[in-house]
Design an enzyme around this catalytic site. Structure first.
Site, PDB file in Angstrom:
ATOM      1  N   ASP A   1       3.668   9.467  -0.686  1.00 38.88           N
ATOM      2  CA  ASP A   1       2.481   8.703  -0.298  1.00 38.88           C
ATOM      3  C   ASP A   1       2.246   7.611  -1.326  1.00 38.88           C
ATOM      4  OD1 ASP A   1       0.220   8.128   1.253  1.00 38.88           O
ATOM      5  OD2 ASP A   1      -0.364  10.231   1.385  1.00 38.88           O
TER       6      ASP A   1
ATOM      7  N   HIS B   1       0.811  -1.229   0.000  1.00 36.54           N
ATOM      8  CA  HIS B   1       0.000   0.000   0.000  1.00 36.54           C
ATOM      9  C   HIS B   1       0.839   1.272   0.000  1.00 36.54           C
ATOM     10  CE1 HIS B   1      -4.067  -1.760   0.724  1.00 36.54           C
ATOM     11  NE2 HIS B   1      -3.324  -2.782   1.074  1.00 36.54           N
TER      12      HIS B   1
HETATM   13  P1  ADQ Z   1      -2.875   6.021   4.913  1.00 34.98           P
HETATM   14  O1  ADQ Z   1      -1.463   6.416   5.110  1.00 34.98           O
HETATM   15  O2  ADQ Z   1      -3.664   5.806   6.141  1.00 34.98           O
HETATM   16  O3  ADQ Z   1      -2.995   4.730   3.977  1.00 34.98           O
HETATM   17  P2  ADQ Z   1      -4.725   7.577   3.095  1.00 34.98           P
HETATM   18  O4  ADQ Z   1      -4.689   6.909   1.777  1.00 34.98           O
HETATM   19  O5  ADQ Z   1      -4.765   9.043   2.992  1.00 34.98           O
HETATM   20  O6  ADQ Z   1      -3.495   7.227   4.020  1.00 34.98           O
HETATM   21  O7  ADQ Z   1      -5.994   7.089   3.859  1.00 34.98           O
HETATM   22  C1  ADQ Z   1      -6.377   7.654   5.086  1.00 34.98           C
HETATM   23  C2  ADQ Z   1      -7.838   7.361   5.372  1.00 34.98           C
HETATM   24  O8  ADQ Z   1      -8.106   7.746   6.708  1.00 34.98           O
HETATM   25  C3  ADQ Z   1      -8.756   8.159   4.461  1.00 34.98           C
HETATM   26  O9  ADQ Z   1      -9.836   7.354   4.083  1.00 34.98           O
HETATM   27  C4  ADQ Z   1      -9.226   9.316   5.359  1.00 34.98           C
HETATM   28  O10 ADQ Z   1     -10.529   9.763   5.098  1.00 34.98           O
HETATM   29  C5  ADQ Z   1      -9.165   8.684   6.725  1.00 34.98           C
HETATM   30  N1  ADQ Z   1      -8.920   9.747   7.713  1.00 34.98           N
HETATM   31  C6  ADQ Z   1      -7.837  10.530   7.819  1.00 34.98           C
HETATM   32  N2  ADQ Z   1      -8.007  11.432   8.819  1.00 34.98           N
HETATM   33  C7  ADQ Z   1      -9.209  11.200   9.346  1.00 34.98           C
HETATM   34  C8  ADQ Z   1      -9.978  11.794  10.421  1.00 34.98           C
HETATM   35  N3  ADQ Z   1      -9.549  12.817  11.137  1.00 34.98           N
HETATM   36  N4  ADQ Z   1     -11.182  11.297  10.691  1.00 34.98           N
HETATM   37  C9  ADQ Z   1     -11.658  10.269   9.961  1.00 34.98           C
HETATM   38  N5  ADQ Z   1     -11.001   9.671   8.949  1.00 34.98           N
HETATM   39  C10 ADQ Z   1      -9.792  10.131   8.645  1.00 34.98           C
HETATM   40  C11 ADQ Z   1      -2.071   3.871   3.297  1.00 34.98           C
HETATM   41  C12 ADQ Z   1      -1.047   4.534   2.392  1.00 34.98           C
HETATM   42  C13 ADQ Z   1      -1.757   5.376   1.368  1.00 34.98           C
HETATM   43  C14 ADQ Z   1      -2.777   4.527   0.599  1.00 34.98           C
HETATM   44  C15 ADQ Z   1      -3.660   3.743   1.548  1.00 34.98           C
HETATM   45  C16 ADQ Z   1      -4.539   2.742   0.820  1.00 34.98           C
HETATM   46  O11 ADQ Z   1      -0.140   5.303   3.156  1.00 34.98           O
HETATM   47  O12 ADQ Z   1      -0.833   5.960   0.474  1.00 34.98           O
HETATM   48  O13 ADQ Z   1      -3.572   5.378  -0.193  1.00 34.98           O
HETATM   49  O14 ADQ Z   1      -2.890   3.021   2.483  1.00 34.98           O
HETATM   50  O15 ADQ Z   1      -3.772   1.887   0.034  1.00 34.98           O
END
Ligand code: ADQ
Length: 515
Positions: free
Chosen positions: A364, A155
């Protein structure tokens, strides 16, 4: 054929719990429910001694979870996964802390998981392993004679060999990747980097998207992960009508002021401190904007047990405090940092209200927030996405304002450009972005990956084009707001070859813990 999913963290749903909308966990659960399956991983609990996995049935899905000892949590999870692999994979050598004890703990937990899983496997299962905590798991299964098809999805980014090679035992770890039949990554850059590592460190040979190490052949492809676009669009539209969501309170507290929003786990890869500085720079360069726009940064703490995260927590408070003191007025606070998780309804409402979505990670894998922001916009009057070129999402979302997050001035000017962009231009960009994310949503991702892993779809070297080209879309699926005009060639496995994986329901509160 039964599907077996393995991920670091597994949450067993309550008996009455309906599938929640949105996240990866939900998409995987639906894939399991569709064909029946098993989900194996860490329960999230820590016990003095570990025993056989706790097995729980929910409909046609079996959950098998195992606890960790405190020593395992320290070495496997906090140590090697989160203090060595996470920074290394995000190109942050300066933050990478390697310890032999942690590495030994990482390998030992993977061995223990392999032993526990074998007792639960059937001969025709296909096994899908997720993320960097579990890279050597397939090698451990193969050593114990497992001949099933095994896939892995990574991921987070995969860095070039020069960076990955800084990890002691890098070549040993890299060679375990060859135990998989299919390795999925987020972008073509990650594919190239992983292949480069295997060539440089393990003497692999490459033929198109196939990689040979010794007698093993592995398929390596990009499958850019998506979101449940349709569910998110509906949540955002409903938030406008809701009298109870934080959106209403936000409306009241902001009045006519414009809003820039950032939503991230509090993680140094997300560039939160740099983003706050860029917003401060924007207000200094454009004093006419003071009092007219605010930044809302939502950043729930994660991995607080890791010292680098505690430091980031302190730093973000310090920077926001300093900028607010320097630039604020008695009736206007330029930056609000809120360190808590919100429901998906609330997030969708914040995205919808914000004229600018500021998604500026330093690095990311994909970044789902970029896609959520677009899905949540009002098609008649959409906001503008400002997106880091170092997010995997930038490979697909070229119609965003693409910025270098290391360049504070460039990000500051992009905020200005976004706020001043005429509506016709905003709509034009939004429509293209929306079509892209709708055509490559989470259902597409799950189907595409599983079709290749199970051998139902042909192996396609050009599944996703390389960096900075917009992705070629597969034929539209029902989630697409406007189906593509002409049938386009597959940006992945052709949709008609894939079984349906429907996504529905409403959403988990808070971010999915990085498993
Ligand atoms: P993450 O590093 O966790 O995932 P991301 O892809 O941005 O990063 O996903 C975060 C999720 O958490 C999003 O769905 C977002 O809405 C949710 N989130 C963040 N802050 C929040 C808050 N305050 N309240 C509620 N929800 C919140 C890892 C990798 C990424 C990749 C994903 C999926 O680092 O690059 O996109 O896996 O493969």
């Amino acid at each position: 054929m039964r599907l077996v999913i393995v991920s670091n963290r597994v949450t067993i749903p309550e008996r009455s719990e309906k599938a929640a909308a949105g996240g990866l966990a939900v998409a995987l659960r639906e894939a399991l429910e569709k064909q029946g399956g098993l989900w194996f991983g860490w329960s999230g609990n820590v016990r003095e001694a570990t025993s056989a996995p706790n097995v729980v049935e929910r409909g046609n899905v079996t959950y098998a979870v195992t606890d960790l000892t405190e020593a395992e949590r320290q070495s496997y999870y906090l140590g090697f996964s989160n203090r060595a692999l996470w920074p290394l994979m995000h190109y942050r050598l300066g933050l990478t802390e390697f310890s032999r004890t942690d590495y030994a703990g990482y390998l030992a937990v993977n061995r223990r998981f392999a032993k526990a899983l074998i007792g639960l496997l059937r001969p025709d299962d296909i096994i899908w392993i997720h993320d960097y905590h579990l890279i050597p798991l397939a090698a451990e299964l193969r050593r114990r004679g497992v001949g099933n098809r095994i896939g892995y999805f990574h991921h987070i980014p995969w860095p070039p060999a020069e960076v990955f090679g800084a990890l002691p035992f890098a070549s040993t770890l890299a060679s375990t990747v060859a135990a998989y039949d299919l390795v999925g990554l987020q972008t073509q850059t990650d594919v190239t980097n992983l292949m480069g590592c295997l060539v440089a460190m393990c003497g692999a040979s490459i033929n198109g998207s196939r990689l040979r190490v010794g007698r093993r052949q592995t398929q390596v492809q990009a499958f850019p992960i998506g979101i449940d676009v349709e569910a998110f669009r509906k949540l955002a539209a409903a938030s406008v009508r809701s009298a109870t969501t934080p959106l209403k309170a936000t409306r009241q507290s902001l009045g006519e002021r414009k809003l820039v929003v950032g939503v991230d786990r509090l993680d140094y890869s997300k560039g939160i401190v740099q983003r706050l500085e860029a917003f401060g720079q924007f207000l200094r360069s454009h004093p006419d904007q003071r009092g007219r726009v605010g930044l809302l940064q939502i950043a729930p703490p994660s991995r607080s047990d890791v010292p680098e995260y505690a430091e980031l927590d302190r730093q973000s408070d310090e920077v926001a405090g300093r900028l607010n003191a320097a630039l604020g007025e008695f009736d206007w606070t330029p930056i609000r940092v809120v360190k808590k998780a919100y429901s998906r309804n609330a997030l969708a409402g914040f995205y919808r209200r914000a004229q600018v979505g500021l998604v500026t990670p330093m690095r990311d894998g994909m970044n789902l927030v970029a896609k959520e922001y677009v899905a949540a916009q009002d098609p008649a009057d959409p906001g503008v996405l400002v997106l880091s070129r170092f997010a995997g999402a930038a490979h697909q979302m070229g119609e965003a304002l693409i910025v270098n997050p290391f360049d504070t001035h460039e990000v500051a000017e992009a905020i200005r450009t976004a706020l001043a962009m005429p509506k016709s231009e905003r709509v034009r960009r939004f429509e293209k972005l929306y079509d892209t994310i709708a055509a490559t949503d989470i259902g597409w991702w799950t189907r595409s990956y599983l079709a290749v892993l199970s051998g139902a779809a042909p192996l396609e070297p050009e599944i996703v084009p390389g960096p900075d080209k917009s992705v070629k879309l597969p034929q539209g699926r029902s989630g697409s707001r406007k189906p593509p005009q002409k049938p386009r060639s597959a940006g992945g496995v052709p949709a008609r070859k894939l079984g349906p994986v429907g996504l529905r329901g409403s959403a988990p509160a808070g971010p999915q813990p990085r498993s």
